[in-house]
Motif scaffolding. Structure first.
Motif, PDB file in Angstrom:
ATOM      1  N   MET A  42       1.020  -1.092  -0.010  1.00  0.00           N
ATOM      2  CA  MET A  42       0.012   0.103   0.066  1.00  0.00           C
ATOM      3  C   MET A  42       0.762   1.252   0.150  1.00  0.00           C
ATOM      4  SD  MET A  42      -3.014   1.269   2.710  1.00  0.00           S
ATOM      5  CE  MET A  42      -3.566  -0.392   3.018  1.00  0.00           C
ATOM      6  N   ASN A  43       0.617   2.105  -0.996  1.00  0.00           N
ATOM      7  CA  ASN A  43       1.491   3.282  -0.990  1.00  0.00           C
ATOM      8  C   ASN A  43       0.844   4.631  -0.123  1.00  0.00           C
ATOM      9  OD1 ASN A  43      -0.504   4.638  -2.493  1.00  0.00           O
ATOM     10  ND2 ASN A  43       0.507   3.834  -4.521  1.00  0.00           N
ATOM     11  N   LYS A  44       1.615   5.637  -0.103  1.00  0.00           N
ATOM     12  CA  LYS A  44       0.923   6.949   0.616  1.00  0.00           C
ATOM     13  C   LYS A  44      -0.363   7.241   0.420  1.00  0.00           C
ATOM     14  CE  LYS A  44       5.690   8.213   1.960  1.00  0.00           C
ATOM     15  NZ  LYS A  44       6.400   9.821   1.821  1.00  0.00           N
ATOM     16  N   SER A  45      -0.654   7.272  -0.992  1.00  0.00           N
ATOM     17  CA  SER A  45      -1.713   8.053  -1.581  1.00  0.00           C
ATOM     18  C   SER A  45      -2.864   7.219  -1.179  1.00  0.00           C
ATOM     19  CB  SER A  45      -1.543   8.186  -2.891  1.00  0.00           C
ATOM     20  OG  SER A  45      -1.620   7.136  -3.628  1.00  0.00           O
ATOM     21  N   THR A  46      -2.731   5.895  -0.928  1.00  0.00           N
ATOM     22  CA  THR A  46      -4.183   4.873  -0.621  1.00  0.00           C
ATOM     23  C   THR A  46      -4.333   4.677   0.816  1.00  0.00           C
ATOM     24  OG1 THR A  46      -2.768   2.904  -1.087  1.00  0.00           O
ATOM     25  CG2 THR A  46      -3.912   4.026  -2.972  1.00  0.00           C
ATOM     26  N   LYS A  47      -3.321   5.170   1.757  1.00  0.00           N
ATOM     27  CA  LYS A  47      -3.534   4.898   3.195  1.00  0.00           C
ATOM     28  C   LYS A  47      -5.067   5.155   3.592  1.00  0.00           C
ATOM     29  CE  LYS A  47      -1.526   4.997   7.453  1.00  0.00           C
ATOM     30  NZ  LYS A  47      -0.453   5.270   8.413  1.00  0.00           N
ATOM     31  N   PHE A  48      -5.430   6.487   3.179  1.00  0.00           N
ATOM     32  CA  PHE A  48      -6.736   6.948   3.900  1.00  0.00           C
ATOM     33  C   PHE A  48      -7.547   6.938   2.515  1.00  0.00           C
ATOM     34  CE2 PHE A  48      -3.486   8.660   6.704  1.00  0.00           C
ATOM     35  CZ  PHE A  48      -3.893   8.081   7.993  1.00  0.00           C
ATOM     36  N   SER A  49      -8.815   6.787   2.765  1.00  0.00           N
ATOM     37  CA  SER A  49      -9.908   6.641   1.490  1.00  0.00           C
ATOM     38  C   SER A  49     -10.408   8.265   1.558  1.00  0.00           C
ATOM     39  CB  SER A  49     -11.095   5.814   2.246  1.00  0.00           C
ATOM     40  OG  SER A  49     -11.734   6.607   3.237  1.00  0.00           O
ATOM     41  N   PRO A  50     -10.962   8.380   0.431  1.00  0.00           N
ATOM     42  CA  PRO A  50     -11.348   9.795   0.162  1.00  0.00           C
ATOM     43  C   PRO A  50     -12.316  10.455   1.394  1.00  0.00           C
ATOM     44  CG  PRO A  50     -11.240   8.665  -1.818  1.00  0.00           C
ATOM     45  CD  PRO A  50     -10.959   7.591  -0.866  1.00  0.00           C
ATOM     46  N   GLU A  51     -12.941   9.431   1.649  1.00  0.00           N
ATOM     47  CA  GLU A  51     -14.170   9.500   2.892  1.00  0.00           C
ATOM     48  C   GLU A  51     -13.598  10.046   4.218  1.00  0.00           C
ATOM     49  OE1 GLU A  51     -14.119   6.652   0.978  1.00  0.00           O
ATOM     50  OE2 GLU A  51     -15.679   7.312  -0.395  1.00  0.00           O
ATOM     51  N   VAL A  52     -12.357   9.443   4.621  1.00  0.00           N
ATOM     52  CA  VAL A  52     -11.752   9.689   5.683  1.00  0.00           C
ATOM     53  C   VAL A  52     -11.122  10.968   5.758  1.00  0.00           C
ATOM     54  CG1 VAL A  52      -9.793   8.963   7.165  1.00  0.00           C
ATOM     55  CG2 VAL A  52     -11.255   7.096   6.301  1.00  0.00           C
ATOM     56  N   ARG A  53     -10.621  11.411   4.423  1.00  0.00           N
ATOM     57  CA  ARG A  53      -9.762  12.531   4.112  1.00  0.00           C
ATOM     58  C   ARG A  53     -10.920  13.775   4.265  1.00  0.00           C
ATOM     59  NH1 ARG A  53      -5.465  12.076  -0.301  1.00  0.00           N
ATOM     60  NH2 ARG A  53      -4.470  10.086   0.363  1.00  0.00           N
ATOM     61  N   GLU A  54     -12.134  13.518   3.649  1.00  0.00           N
ATOM     62  CA  GLU A  54     -13.035  14.462   3.592  1.00  0.00           C
ATOM     63  C   GLU A  54     -13.743  14.581   5.047  1.00  0.00           C
ATOM     64  OE1 GLU A  54     -15.425  17.583   2.406  1.00  0.00           O
ATOM     65  OE2 GLU A  54     -13.887  16.172   1.071  1.00  0.00           O
ATOM     66  N   ARG A  55     -13.967  13.861   5.754  1.00  0.00           N
ATOM     67  CA  ARG A  55     -14.375  13.921   7.195  1.00  0.00           C
ATOM     68  C   ARG A  55     -13.349  14.669   7.952  1.00  0.00           C
ATOM     69  NH1 ARG A  55     -14.491   8.447   9.874  1.00  0.00           N
ATOM     70  NH2 ARG A  55     -13.183   9.332  11.224  1.00  0.00           N
ATOM     71  N   ALA A  56     -12.063  14.272   8.069  1.00  0.00           N
ATOM     72  CA  ALA A  56     -11.003  14.944   8.641  1.00  0.00           C
ATOM     73  C   ALA A  56     -10.996  16.523   8.254  1.00  0.00           C
ATOM     74  CB  ALA A  56      -9.834  14.156   8.358  1.00  0.00           C
ATOM     75  N   MET A  57     -10.912  16.816   7.166  1.00  0.00           N
ATOM     76  CA  MET A  57     -10.854  18.169   6.698  1.00  0.00           C
ATOM     77  C   MET A  57     -12.227  18.752   7.339  1.00  0.00           C
ATOM     78  SD  MET A  57      -9.280  18.159   3.116  1.00  0.00           S
ATOM     79  CE  MET A  57     -10.506  16.991   2.320  1.00  0.00           C
ATOM     80  N   ARG A  58     -13.145  18.153   7.478  1.00  0.00           N
ATOM     81  CA  ARG A  58     -14.531  18.922   7.682  1.00  0.00           C
ATOM     82  C   ARG A  58     -14.564  18.973   9.236  1.00  0.00           C
ATOM     83  NH1 ARG A  58     -17.818  15.683   5.191  1.00  0.00           N
ATOM     84  NH2 ARG A  58     -18.031  14.150   7.043  1.00  0.00           N
ATOM     85  N   MET A  59     -14.080  18.098   9.929  1.00  0.00           N
ATOM     86  CA  MET A  59     -13.449  18.145  11.365  1.00  0.00           C
ATOM     87  C   MET A  59     -13.002  19.498  11.814  1.00  0.00           C
ATOM     88  SD  MET A  59     -12.945  14.139  12.511  1.00  0.00           S
ATOM     89  CE  MET A  59     -12.029  14.820  14.200  1.00  0.00           C
ATOM     90  N   VAL A  60     -11.714  19.508  11.104  1.00  0.00           N
ATOM     91  CA  VAL A  60     -10.765  20.891  11.259  1.00  0.00           C
ATOM     92  C   VAL A  60     -11.558  21.968  10.998  1.00  0.00           C
ATOM     93  CG1 VAL A  60      -8.816  21.793  10.581  1.00  0.00           C
ATOM     94  CG2 VAL A  60      -8.792  19.426  10.923  1.00  0.00           C
ATOM     95  N   GLN A  61     -12.449  21.890   9.969  1.00  0.00           N
ATOM     96  CA  GLN A  61     -12.922  23.343   9.635  1.00  0.00           C
ATOM     97  C   GLN A  61     -14.143  23.653  10.551  1.00  0.00           C
ATOM     98  OE1 GLN A  61     -12.130  25.482   7.574  1.00  0.00           O
ATOM     99  NE2 GLN A  61     -10.933  23.886   6.347  1.00  0.00           N
ATOM    100  N   GLU A  62     -14.801  22.731  10.949  1.00  0.00           N
ATOM    101  CA  GLU A  62     -16.085  22.643  12.229  1.00  0.00           C
ATOM    102  C   GLU A  62     -15.410  23.456  13.450  1.00  0.00           C
ATOM    103  OE1 GLU A  62     -18.100  19.091  11.978  1.00  0.00           O
ATOM    104  OE2 GLU A  62     -19.071  19.578  10.370  1.00  0.00           O
TER     105      GLU A  62
END
Length: 58
Positions: free
Chosen positions: A1-21
């Motif tokens: 598994m390479n770096k770009s596939t460790k986190f799914s797009p859904e996890v990335r989106e949720r994490a960014m949303r948490m930071v913004q909120e």
């Protein structure tokens, strides 16, 4: 598994949303990122990169 596939797009989106909120609850973006990153299992630099990339794209 390479770096770009460790986190799914859904996890990335949720994490960014948490930071913004919750960004206003911390004195800086970095402070918010430092506290949110362990909750999703990444290092703060990774999460900060996602947030910054998202802000540039938006």
């Amino acid at each position: 598994m390479n770096k770009s596939t460790k986190f799914s797009p859904e996890v990335r989106e949720r994490a960014m949303r948490m930071v913004q909120e919750h960004r206003g609850e911390y004195p800086s973006l970095w402070a918010a990122v430092e506290l949110m990153a362990p909750k999703i299992g990444c290092v703060p630099q990774t999460l900060l990169g996602w947030v910054q990339r998202h802000e540039v794209d938006a």
